[in-house]
Design a protein around this motif. Structure first.
Motif, short mmCIF file in Angstrom:
data_model
loop_
_atom_site.label_atom_id
_atom_site.label_comp_id
_atom_site.label_asym_id
_atom_site.label_seq_id
_atom_site.Cartn_x
_atom_site.Cartn_y
_atom_site.Cartn_z
N LEU A 493 28.58 -1.74 17.96
CA LEU A 493 27.48 -1.72 18.91
C LEU A 493 26.56 -2.92 18.71
CD1 LEU A 493 25.72 -0.28 21.10
CD2 LEU A 493 24.54 0.83 19.19
N VAL A 494 26.18 -3.18 17.45
CA VAL A 494 25.27 -4.30 17.17
C VAL A 494 25.91 -5.63 17.58
CG1 VAL A 494 24.07 -5.58 15.35
CG2 VAL A 494 24.05 -3.07 15.34
N GLU A 495 27.20 -5.78 17.31
CA GLU A 495 27.89 -7.02 17.71
C GLU A 495 27.84 -7.17 19.23
OE1 GLU A 495 32.17 -9.36 17.14
OE2 GLU A 495 31.92 -7.31 16.37
N TYR A 496 28.04 -6.09 19.95
CA TYR A 496 27.96 -6.11 21.41
C TYR A 496 26.56 -6.52 21.87
CZ TYR A 496 27.02 -3.93 25.97
OH TYR A 496 26.60 -3.68 27.25
N LEU A 497 25.53 -5.92 21.26
CA LEU A 497 24.15 -6.22 21.65
C LEU A 497 23.78 -7.66 21.35
CD1 LEU A 497 22.47 -2.91 20.41
CD2 LEU A 497 22.92 -3.56 22.78
N VAL A 498 24.24 -8.18 20.22
CA VAL A 498 23.96 -9.57 19.86
C VAL A 498 24.54 -10.52 20.90
CG1 VAL A 498 24.57 -11.38 18.20
CG2 VAL A 498 23.68 -9.21 17.39
N ASN A 499 25.66 -10.15 21.48
CA ASN A 499 26.31 -11.01 22.47
C ASN A 499 25.63 -10.98 23.82
OD1 ASN A 499 29.03 -12.42 21.68
ND2 ASN A 499 29.01 -10.48 20.55
N ILE A 500 24.94 -9.89 24.16
CA ILE A 500 24.39 -9.78 25.51
C ILE A 500 22.88 -9.97 25.58
CG2 ILE A 500 26.26 -8.26 26.24
CD1 ILE A 500 24.23 -5.94 26.16
N VAL A 501 22.15 -9.85 24.47
CA VAL A 501 20.70 -9.98 24.52
C VAL A 501 20.35 -11.47 24.65
CG1 VAL A 501 20.41 -10.15 22.01
CG2 VAL A 501 18.52 -9.33 23.42
N THR A 510 17.48 -0.60 27.82
CA THR A 510 18.33 -0.90 28.99
C THR A 510 19.64 -1.54 28.58
OG1 THR A 510 17.29 -3.07 29.29
CG2 THR A 510 16.31 -1.21 30.46
N LEU A 511 19.71 -2.13 27.38
CA LEU A 511 20.93 -2.79 26.93
C LEU A 511 21.91 -1.81 26.28
CD1 LEU A 511 19.47 -6.09 25.41
CD2 LEU A 511 20.43 -5.73 27.68
N LEU A 512 21.45 -0.62 25.94
CA LEU A 512 22.35 0.36 25.29
C LEU A 512 23.29 0.98 26.30
CD1 LEU A 512 19.89 2.29 22.92
CD2 LEU A 512 21.59 0.57 22.27
N PRO A 513 24.53 1.28 25.88
CA PRO A 513 25.45 2.00 26.78
C PRO A 513 24.86 3.34 27.21
CG PRO A 513 26.63 1.11 24.87
CD PRO A 513 25.16 0.92 24.60
#
Length: 583
Positions: A493-501, A510-513
Motif C-alpha cells: 500500500l505504501v509503495e502504491y501511495l508513494v507512486n501516486i502522491v 482520497t488516495l486510499l483504496p
C-alpha cells in the motif's frame, strides 16, 4: 513614543529579514507597506523600490482605510481589482492583506500575494490558517516596535520570537554552517539540546542527491557532532545564511541512520508494540543457538524478515543465509535443489554436478519457508540431515558433513497436517525445538505508524521521490483496518501511495483504496439530527454548509467532487468533516 510617531520604517531591517523568512515558510510572495503605502520590505518582485510607493495601491489602501482584512482569491472577479488602472497587468492572481494595528491606528499592511497558479491554489487552500498566522505576526511586529522602536539588528528579538512561535521546526545557519538559531520544535525533532548545537558545524544534504527538491519537502541528512539524523523538510541558501524548514507533516522524528537502541536490534523487524518487544527479547536469548527454530504466523506477517534478522544478530551472520520456498518449487525439482547431485546422477544433470542448498548453507542458516508443503518423501530425508548433520547428494556414494542451523516457517496448522498424515510428527518436533510466533498486524496496531514511516523511507529512497506526509485521518483509517495481508499488504500500500502522491504533498484519505473507507468509525450525523438541533434559530452559513456536506456524502458524492462544488480543497473538506463528526 506615541502611536502617531510609530512607524514600521523604524524596524525596517528586522522586517526585511522577517519578510524573506515568511515568504520561504508559506511559499508565497510577501509585501509589507506602512500607512503611507511606502514599501517597507518585500520578497520576489516586491523586493525592489524599498521606501517608494507600492504598485498595488487599491487593495492595500482598502485594508488601511477599512482597518480590516481583505482576501482576493481570483483577482479577475473582485470589484476592487476590476476598477484598478493596472487590471490584468499587475501579475497578482490572489491577495491576502491584514492591517498592522496599534490601538485604533493602522500602521501598515502585511500582504501575501500569489503570482502563479500554484501559489494561488496554496493561498486558497490555506486562507484561514495563513490569515491567523499573519495576524499573529502583526501582533509581534507591534510588540517589537513599541518595545524598541529604533532597533536596527536584523537578527533581533522579533526574529527569535518568530522562530520560536512557529509550528515548524526551524534551523538557521551562517555561511560557515554554524548554527545560529533553532527553535524548540527543531531541537525535539533532532533529539538534541541547544548546548550541543550552538556554535557547532552542521552539514545538511539531501538523502536522494539526484533530484531537485527546491519546491518541495525531501528527506535530508543533518549531521552534527557524532550524530546523524534523517529529517523531512526544505533547505534554502541565500544572503550568507542557510535556512532549514522542517515539514509541517513531520509528526514524529524519523529513525536516525545509525540506531543505537537499548533493546536488541533484531535486524529489520520493525515494531515497538508490547508483543513485538517481548518477541525481540525472546529472540535475543537464543540467536546464537544451533537449535532449529520454527516461525509460525499468518501470511505476510514477516516470517522471512524475522528469520533473516535472527541470522543477522547471531554468530552465523558472517556466513550464508539460504532461503527456499518449499511451495514455490515443483516437487520433482525440490529434492535436487535441496540435496544437490553428482555428475551423471540423472538425465539432464549438469556435467559437473551441483551442490544443494543445504550444502550452500554450511556454517550458516537454511531457511525453509512454507515447510508444510514439503513432500513426505523429502521430509524423511530432511529428518536424516537433522539427525546426522550429513547430506547425501543424489547419485553420491558417501554423505557430506554440514554444519547448519535450520529455521522453518509456516502459516499452516501442522498439528492438523500430522493428524491427516501429511506431515511427519518426528520431523515436526525436530524443527520446532524453539517455537516463535509472530502476531498479526491487527494485534499490534501501535506499530502501524512506525511501519508506515519505515516503508516511506524504504520506497521513497528506492524510487527517488519526495518523502510525503501522512494525514492523521489516513493513520486513523490504517489503524482501523483489519490487514488480512499483514505487513506485506501495508508495504505494498505504501509503495502504491508513494507512486501516486504529488511530490512533497500529504497523503490524504482520497488516495486510499475504497475498502479502507469502509472501516471508518463514527459515522456522520444525519441531516435530521442537525436539523432537529437547529429548528429554534435560523441556521448559520456554517450550519448550512455542514448540512450540504452531510447530504452530499449521504448521496454517495465523491469527496473530490464535493470539494470542487464547495470551492475548497479536499484537505479542507476533510477538516470540515472531522469537525462535524466531533459535534
Amino acid at each position: 513614543m506615541t502611536s502617531q510617531t510609530l512607524s514600521l520604517m523604524h524596524i525596517q531591517p528586522t522586517i526585511r529579514h522577517f519578510t524573506q523568512m515568511l515568504s520561504q515558510v508559506l511559499r508565497l510572495e510577501v509585501e509589507i507597506v506602512d500607512h503611507r503605502l511606502l514599501r517597507v520590505a518585500g520578497s520576489g518582485p516586491y523586493r525592489s523600490r524599498i521606501g517608494h510607493p507600492s504598485d498595488n495601491t487599491r487593495l492595500l489602501q482598502y485594508v488601511i482605510d477599512n482597518k480590516q482584512e481583505k482576501a482576493v482569491i481570483h483577482s479577475q472577479h473582485d470589484p476592487i481589482c476590476q476598477g484598478c488602472g493596472q487590471y490584468g497587468n499587475c501579475g497578482e492572481l490572489a491577495f491576502l492583506g491584514l492591517p498592522v494595528m496599534h490601538g485604533e491606528r493602522c500602521l501598515g499592511v502585511i500582504s501575501l500575494a500569489a503570482i502563479n497558479a500554484e501559489q494561488q491554489q496554496r493561498l486558497q487552500d490555506n486562507i484561514t490558517v495563513f490569515s491567523d498566522y499573519v495576524r499573529h505576526i502583526a501582533s509581534l511586529l507591534i510588540a517589537n516596535l513599541t518595545k524598541n522602536p529604533t532597533a536596527n539588528d536584523g537578527m533581533d528579538v522579533l526574529f527569535t520570537t518568530l522562530i520560536n512561535s512557529m509550528d515548524q521546526g526551524i534551523l538557521v545557519l551562517d555561511e560557515h554552517g554554524i548554527m545560529t538559531f533553532a527553535n524548540q520544535n527543531a531541537l525535539t525533532l533532532l533529539n538534541a539540546r541547544w548546548e550541543t548545537l550552538a556554535n557547532t558545524p552542521i552539514t545538511i544534504r539531501p538523502l536522494v542527491a539526484s533530484k531537485d527538491f527546491a519546491n518541495g519537502n525531501a528527506q535530508h541528512v543533518i549531521a552534527f557532532a557524532a550524530q546523524q539524523e534523517v529529517v523531512i523538510g526544505q533547505h534554502h541558501n541565500g544572503n550568507n545564511r542557510q535556512l532549514f524548514l522542517f515539514a509541517f507533516h513531520q509528526s514524529e522524528r524519523p529513525a536516525p541512520i545509525n540506531e543505537t537502541d537499548s533493546e536488541p536490534r533484531i535486524g529489520q523487524f520493525i515494531g515497538n508494540a508490547p508483543a513485538v518487544q517481548a518477541l525481540k527479547q525472546h529472540i535475543a536469548r537464543f540467536a546464537d543457538s544451533p537449535s532449529s527454530i520454527m516461525i509460525t504466523g499468518e501470511s505476510g506477517s514477516g516470517k522471512e524478515v524475522l528469520a533473516r534478522s535472527i541470522h543477522q544478530v547471531g554468530r552465523r551472520s558472517m556466513h550464508p543465509f539460504i532461503a527456499i520456498n518449499c511451495a514455490a518449487i515443483p516437487e520433482h525439482l525440490l529434492e535436487s535443489e535441496l540435496f544437490g547431485y553428482v555428475k551423471g546422477a540423472f538425465t539432464g544433470a549438469a556435467p559437473n554436478g551441483k551442490a544443494g542448498l543445504i550444502q550452500s548453507a554450511h556454517l550458516g542458516t537454511l531457511f525453509l519457508d512454507e515447510i508444510g508443503d514439503m513432500p513426505l518423501t523429502l521430509q524423511a530425508k530432511l529428518l536424516r540431515v537433522l539427525e546426522t548433520r550429513e547430506v547425501m547428494p543424489l547419485g553420491a556414494s558417501k554423505p557430506v558433513a554440514v554444519d547448519i542451523r535450520i529455521i522453518s516457517a509456516t502459516h499452516q496448522n501442522l498439528t492438523r497436517a500430522i493428524e491427516e498424515g501429511n506431515f511427519r510428527e518426528d520431523l515436526y518436533y525436530r524443527l520446532k525445538v524453539i517455537p516463535v510466533e509472530i502476531p498479526p498486524l491487527r494485534e499490534r496496531t501501535a506499530d502501524i505508524e512506525l511501519l508506515v514511516h519505515h516503508f516511506l523511507n524504504l520506497h521513497t529512497r528506492r524510487i527517488g521521490s519526495t518523502y510525503p506526509g501522512v494525514s492523521r485521518e489516513v493513520m486513523a483509517l490504517l489503524r482501523d483496518y483489519r490487514w488480512p495481508g499483514n505487513v506485506r499488504e501495508l508495504s505494498n500500500l505504501v509503495e502504491y501511495l508513494v507512486n501516486i502522491v504529488p511530490d512533497g504533498e500529504v497523503i490524504d484519505p482520497t488516495l486510499l483504496p475504497p475498502h479502507f473507507h469502509r472501516a471508518t468509525p463514527s459515522p456522520l450525523p444525519t441531516v435530521e439530527t442537525v436539523t432537529a438541533t437547529t429548528l429554534a434559530v435560523p441556521p448559520s452559513l456554517k450550519q448550512l454548509e455542514h448540512q450540504r456536506i452531510i447530504e452530499a456524502l449521504g448521496r454517495g458524492v465523491s469527496k473530490a467532487q464535493l470539494a470542487q462544488e464547495l470551492e475548497i480543497s479536499v484537505a479542507t473538506l476533510y477538516r470540515k468533516i472531522k469537525k462535524i463528526r466531533a459535534t
